[in-house]
Design a protein around this motif. Sequence first.
Motif, PDB file in Angstrom:
ATOM      1  N   ARG A 108       0.987  -1.159   0.421  1.00  0.00           N
ATOM      2  CA  ARG A 108      -0.115   0.341   0.200  1.00  0.00           C
ATOM      3  C   ARG A 108       0.990   1.151   0.219  1.00  0.00           C
ATOM      4  N   PRO A 109       1.097   2.392  -0.450  1.00  0.00           N
ATOM      5  CA  PRO A 109       1.537   3.112  -0.768  1.00  0.00           C
ATOM      6  C   PRO A 109       0.838   4.194   0.607  1.00  0.00           C
ATOM      7  N   PHE A 110       2.225   5.511   1.430  1.00  0.00           N
ATOM      8  CA  PHE A 110       2.494   6.075   2.210  1.00  0.00           C
ATOM      9  C   PHE A 110       2.398   6.743   1.336  1.00  0.00           C
ATOM     10  N   THR A 111       2.411   8.198   2.652  1.00  0.00           N
ATOM     11  CA  THR A 111       1.855   9.661   2.012  1.00  0.00           C
ATOM     12  C   THR A 111       3.507  10.104   2.087  1.00  0.00           C
ATOM     13  N   ALA A 112       4.184  11.039   1.845  1.00  0.00           N
ATOM     14  CA  ALA A 112       4.925  11.659   2.657  1.00  0.00           C
ATOM     15  C   ALA A 112       5.905  13.353   2.062  1.00  0.00           C
ATOM     16  N   GLY A 113       6.333  14.471   2.833  1.00  0.00           N
ATOM     17  CA  GLY A 113       6.041  15.076   2.317  1.00  0.00           C
ATOM     18  C   GLY A 113       8.120  15.495   2.813  1.00  0.00           C
ATOM     19  N   ILE A 114       8.047  16.604   1.447  1.00  0.00           N
ATOM     20  CA  ILE A 114       9.880  16.804   2.310  1.00  0.00           C
ATOM     21  C   ILE A 114       9.833  18.170   2.305  1.00  0.00           C
ATOM     22  N   ILE A 115      10.877  18.495   3.323  1.00  0.00           N
ATOM     23  CA  ILE A 115      11.029  19.985   4.389  1.00  0.00           C
ATOM     24  C   ILE A 115      12.608  20.500   3.938  1.00  0.00           C
ATOM     25  N   THR A 116      12.999  20.759   3.064  1.00  0.00           N
ATOM     26  CA  THR A 116      14.659  21.390   3.801  1.00  0.00           C
ATOM     27  C   THR A 116      14.355  22.605   4.009  1.00  0.00           C
ATOM     28  N   VAL A 117      15.093  22.342   5.018  1.00  0.00           N
ATOM     29  CA  VAL A 117      15.422  24.180   5.647  1.00  0.00           C
ATOM     30  C   VAL A 117      16.142  24.580   5.693  1.00  0.00           C
ATOM     31  N   SER A 118      16.954  25.834   4.913  1.00  0.00           N
ATOM     32  CA  SER A 118      17.610  26.548   4.853  1.00  0.00           C
ATOM     33  C   SER A 118      17.387  28.263   4.484  1.00  0.00           C
ATOM     34  N   ASP A 119      18.279  29.458   5.346  1.00  0.00           N
ATOM     35  CA  ASP A 119      17.999  30.122   4.483  1.00  0.00           C
ATOM     36  C   ASP A 119      18.343  30.936   3.801  1.00  0.00           C
ATOM     37  N   LYS A 120      19.059  29.947   3.008  1.00  0.00           N
ATOM     38  CA  LYS A 120      19.906  30.377   1.682  1.00  0.00           C
ATOM     39  C   LYS A 120      18.861  30.013   0.366  1.00  0.00           C
ATOM     40  N   LEU A 175       9.723  14.269   6.587  1.00  0.00           N
ATOM     41  CA  LEU A 175      11.471  14.412   6.485  1.00  0.00           C
ATOM     42  C   LEU A 175      12.287  15.936   6.101  1.00  0.00           C
ATOM     43  N   CYS A 176      13.095  15.916   7.430  1.00  0.00           N
ATOM     44  CA  CYS A 176      13.155  17.232   6.813  1.00  0.00           C
ATOM     45  C   CYS A 176      14.513  17.384   6.467  1.00  0.00           C
ATOM     46  N   THR A 177      15.082  18.015   5.928  1.00  0.00           N
ATOM     47  CA  THR A 177      16.438  18.469   5.223  1.00  0.00           C
ATOM     48  C   THR A 177      17.328  19.286   5.726  1.00  0.00           C
ATOM     49  N   GLY A 178      18.599  19.499   6.652  1.00  0.00           N
ATOM     50  CA  GLY A 178      18.766  20.771   6.971  1.00  0.00           C
ATOM     51  C   GLY A 178      19.314  21.178   8.528  1.00  0.00           C
ATOM     52  N   GLY A 179      19.201  21.873   9.160  1.00  0.00           N
ATOM     53  CA  GLY A 179      19.198  23.027  10.676  1.00  0.00           C
ATOM     54  C   GLY A 179      19.740  21.255  11.766  1.00  0.00           C
ATOM     55  N   THR A 180      20.439  20.500  11.294  1.00  0.00           N
ATOM     56  CA  THR A 180      20.505  19.670  12.407  1.00  0.00           C
ATOM     57  C   THR A 180      22.139  19.609  13.012  1.00  0.00           C
ATOM     58  N   GLY A 181      22.677  20.597  12.420  1.00  0.00           N
ATOM     59  CA  GLY A 181      24.160  21.127  13.003  1.00  0.00           C
ATOM     60  C   GLY A 181      24.402  22.160  14.809  1.00  0.00           C
ATOM     61  N   PHE A 182      25.523  22.624  14.888  1.00  0.00           N
ATOM     62  CA  PHE A 182      25.724  23.129  16.320  1.00  0.00           C
ATOM     63  C   PHE A 182      25.596  25.375  15.621  1.00  0.00           C
ATOM     64  N   SER A 183      24.917  25.258  14.265  1.00  0.00           N
ATOM     65  CA  SER A 183      25.041  26.772  13.470  1.00  0.00           C
ATOM     66  C   SER A 183      23.757  27.259  14.738  1.00  0.00           C
ATOM     67  N   PRO A 184      23.333  28.459  15.122  1.00  0.00           N
ATOM     68  CA  PRO A 184      22.648  28.962  15.855  1.00  0.00           C
ATOM     69  C   PRO A 184      21.355  28.962  15.309  1.00  0.00           C
ATOM     70  N   ARG A 185      21.879  29.445  13.857  1.00  0.00           N
ATOM     71  CA  ARG A 185      20.529  29.285  13.643  1.00  0.00           C
ATOM     72  C   ARG A 185      19.804  28.009  12.996  1.00  0.00           C
TER      73      ARG A 185
END
Length: 273
Positions: A108-120, A175-185
């Motif tokens: 059965r298919p499942f539903t997904a969304g992709i969020i890219t988290v990036s200021d630039k 799925l969220c990609t980005g924003g998982t490091g040490f930067s204040p942002r």
Amino acid sequence: MRILEILENEGERQFVHTLCFVGVNGAGRTSFNGTERQLFLLPPGAADRLPDNSSGFVVSAREFSPSGFLSVQECLFRIRLSEDHGLALLHPEKSGFIPLSSACSFLRPFTAGIITVSDKGSRGEREDGSGPALAAEVTALGADVLFTSIVPDDHEVLVPLLKEWSDGKCLDLILCTGGTGFSPRDVTPEALDAVGEKHVPGIGEAMRAASLKITPRAILSRANAVIRGKTLVISLPGSTKAALECFASVAPALRHGIEILCGRDSECGSNPV
């Protein structure tokens, strides 16, 4: 369920194969052993229904849904009903070799969304590579990617979007990609914590363990995963390479987890089909 026959119909002659390679050619159409062919799914005893200049799998099931996915070996096919022929038409989402008698199963298919988290990225100053790459990978698991978005590294923007997609859109996976490091942002893990009702620590641990085999800097990743309602939300690194490596480390277990979350499967210890 198994593949009983692998057929190819050239019009005047029908061939029976013991092995085939199915993929997608440069035009985006199904390729069967290097030749552009439509690929159909047939029940037992229906080989004579295979259209001219096409190929087909005869499977042991006599009834099957004309939608969803068919999983065979490493391959995944999207199933659609052919209005011209009244047969189930297969389109490869993941290519590979298929031998005769291969075990196969309907998904059965499942539903997904992709969020890219990036200021630039949100300002159009950087092309998004990780978002489309992850969309392709999750589609190959049998997902319909319904929504994609690029947002700034902003807690007040990301949290409402996660709530909207989980509560309002009722997505199975985000799925969220980005924003998982040490930067204040870098605030993606905190956004997931703010919306999550349950934590899934094993996903973050597995991603870091896999990445640690590649780089010692993997210990600096704060990637995590939470559950909100019936939605699984996972944060991944922002670079395309790292995002794909991390996703590959957890992908084999995701469908089972999502089906448990949605109430389709209650056996956590069962073996995958």
